[in-house]
Scaffold this motif. Sequence first.
Motif, PDB file in Angstrom:
ATOM      1  N   PHE A  47      -0.218   0.702   1.485  1.00  0.00           N
ATOM      2  CA  PHE A  47      -0.990   1.123   3.296  1.00  0.00           C
ATOM      3  C   PHE A  47      -1.608   2.189   2.992  1.00  0.00           C
ATOM      4  O   PHE A  47      -0.734   3.115   2.584  1.00  0.00           O
ATOM      5  CB  PHE A  47       0.272   0.340   4.379  1.00  0.00           C
ATOM      6  CG  PHE A  47       0.178  -1.061   4.464  1.00  0.00           C
ATOM      7  CD1 PHE A  47      -0.195  -2.253   4.775  1.00  0.00           C
ATOM      8  CD2 PHE A  47       1.938  -1.094   3.324  1.00  0.00           C
ATOM      9  CE1 PHE A  47       0.899  -3.065   4.975  1.00  0.00           C
ATOM     10  CE2 PHE A  47       2.584  -2.621   3.533  1.00  0.00           C
ATOM     11  CZ  PHE A  47       1.297  -3.395   4.416  1.00  0.00           C
ATOM     12  N   ASP A  51      -2.203   1.512   8.377  1.00  0.00           N
ATOM     13  CA  ASP A  51      -1.638   1.135   8.036  1.00  0.00           C
ATOM     14  C   ASP A  51      -2.052  -0.387   7.666  1.00  0.00           C
ATOM     15  O   ASP A  51      -1.839  -1.630   7.463  1.00  0.00           O
ATOM     16  CB  ASP A  51       0.115   0.146   8.993  1.00  0.00           C
ATOM     17  CG  ASP A  51       0.934   1.348   9.550  1.00  0.00           C
ATOM     18  OD1 ASP A  51       1.570   1.596   7.998  1.00  0.00           O
ATOM     19  OD2 ASP A  51       1.422   1.119  10.160  1.00  0.00           O
ATOM     20  N   SER A 102       2.024   8.669  -1.938  1.00  0.00           N
ATOM     21  CA  SER A 102       3.127   8.312  -0.770  1.00  0.00           C
ATOM     22  C   SER A 102       4.291   9.104  -1.275  1.00  0.00           C
ATOM     23  O   SER A 102       4.345   9.382  -1.592  1.00  0.00           O
ATOM     24  CB  SER A 102       3.109   7.071  -0.946  1.00  0.00           C
ATOM     25  OG  SER A 102       3.727   6.544  -2.686  1.00  0.00           O
ATOM     26  N   HIS A 121       3.577   3.668   1.825  1.00  0.00           N
ATOM     27  CA  HIS A 121       2.847   4.231   2.572  1.00  0.00           C
ATOM     28  C   HIS A 121       2.326   5.533   2.405  1.00  0.00           C
ATOM     29  O   HIS A 121       2.891   6.646   2.289  1.00  0.00           O
ATOM     30  CB  HIS A 121       3.649   4.303   4.214  1.00  0.00           C
ATOM     31  CG  HIS A 121       3.454   2.650   4.108  1.00  0.00           C
ATOM     32  ND1 HIS A 121       3.055   2.276   5.155  1.00  0.00           N
ATOM     33  CD2 HIS A 121       4.697   2.162   4.557  1.00  0.00           C
ATOM     34  CE1 HIS A 121       3.877   0.954   5.551  1.00  0.00           C
ATOM     35  NE2 HIS A 121       5.182   1.254   4.661  1.00  0.00           N
TER      36      HIS A 121
END
Length: 124
Positions: A47, A51, A102, A121
Amino acid sequence: MKQYLQTSARSAYVRAVMMALLVVCLLVPVAGIAQSGTTRSVEGKVFGPQDHPVNSAVVYLQDSKTNNIKSFISTQDGSYRFGQLSTDVDYQLWAEYKGKKSDKRTLSSFNSKKQLVIDLHIKG
């Protein structure tokens, strides 16, 4: 008497062979079960900052024993998957997209789950 001893010895031999075959037949399925538990998989989605799933992010998986790194390009919906991973090894997992990364996540050998789901993420 000699013929009785030969027949008795032959019977003992046949019983021993039959017992060995029985033991082998019982152990083969157990060995198969033990081997099937030696791998695991990890999958998830990548993501972005809002998001939203990230297409074409590079997901890295680093083996802690050998430091070998595998990579996977995330699909259009941000999905990735690594299979056939050893249960005896720790792994580091992270994603990169357009120079941003991430956080690294650890797959521990102490985690007994065979299928792990880890979403990554990428920070904005």
